[in-house]
Design a protein around this motif. Structure first.
Motif, short mmCIF file in Angstrom:
data_model
loop_
_atom_site.label_atom_id
_atom_site.label_comp_id
_atom_site.label_asym_id
_atom_site.label_seq_id
_atom_site.Cartn_x
_atom_site.Cartn_y
_atom_site.Cartn_z
N ILE A 1 -37.86 53.40 52.69
CA ILE A 1 -37.17 52.14 52.95
C ILE A 1 -37.85 51.45 54.13
N GLU B 1 -32.76 52.83 41.29
CA GLU B 1 -33.09 54.23 41.09
C GLU B 1 -31.84 55.08 40.86
N LYS C 1 -30.87 45.57 50.76
CA LYS C 1 -31.45 45.34 49.44
C LYS C 1 -32.62 46.28 49.17
N SER C 2 -33.30 46.71 50.25
CA SER C 2 -34.46 47.59 50.07
C SER C 2 -34.06 49.02 49.73
N LYS D 1 -37.78 58.63 48.66
CA LYS D 1 -37.85 57.18 48.64
C LYS D 1 -38.13 56.65 50.04
N ASP E 1 -31.46 50.06 47.44
CA ASP E 1 -31.16 50.26 46.03
C ASP E 1 -32.04 49.36 45.18
N GLY E 2 -33.00 49.99 44.53
CA GLY E 2 -33.88 49.26 43.62
C GLY E 2 -33.64 49.66 42.17
#
Length: 145
Positions: A82, A120, A114-115, A80, A117-118
């Motif tokens: 960020i 996933e 906030k970026s 991921k 945990d989307g």
């Protein structure tokens, strides 16, 4: 034959006399305790250390180094990405004047939580995040104050 010896002697003396300023990342950016260390709502700060060292302190004393960071950046854990909102140096004016043989300077990365945990899977979010920061460093002559 003498010219060759004098040439070799001159080159070796020239290499020995020249000092250089070395700059390296001493400690990469780490977001330790991302849950507890926040400066505002949903904003966290990571810290890294840059090491500035010189071979010839006498010649380099008083030289000014100016650091320019990009406005934004990215870090990844290979699963991921960020987004880093901002990079900062510990000084507001982004400049360091050489006074010691070895000098450590803190630099910071500001992250919007906030970026991270989307929605996933936690296995995707967890891990060590790595990123590269292109730092532009300008060197100026001695500062007389």
């Amino acid at each position: 034959m003498r010219k060759i010896y004098y040439g070799i002697l001159f080159i070796t003396l020239n290499l020995i006399v020249k000092g250089e300023i070395k700059i390296k990342i001493f400690e990469p950016i780490r977001f330790n305790d991302i849950v507890r260390e926040e400066i505002g709502r949903n904003i966290s700060v990571g810290r890294g250390v840059i090491e500035i060292s010189t071979d010839d302190l006498k010649a380099d004393m008083g030289k000014k180094l100016v650091f320019n960071f990009p406005e934004k950046g990215l870090m990844t854990n290979r699963k991921k990405w960020i987004k880093i909102e901002k990079y900062r140096l510990e000084n507001r004016d982004r400049e360091i004047i050489i006074k010691n043989k070895i000098h450590h300077v803190n630099f910071y990365a500001i992250l919007d939580k906030k970026s991270i945990d989307g929605g996933e899977d936690p296995k995707v979010i967890e891990g060590d995040y790595v990123g590269y920061v292109p730092i532009i460093i300008s060197q100026y002559g001695r500062v007389i104050r």
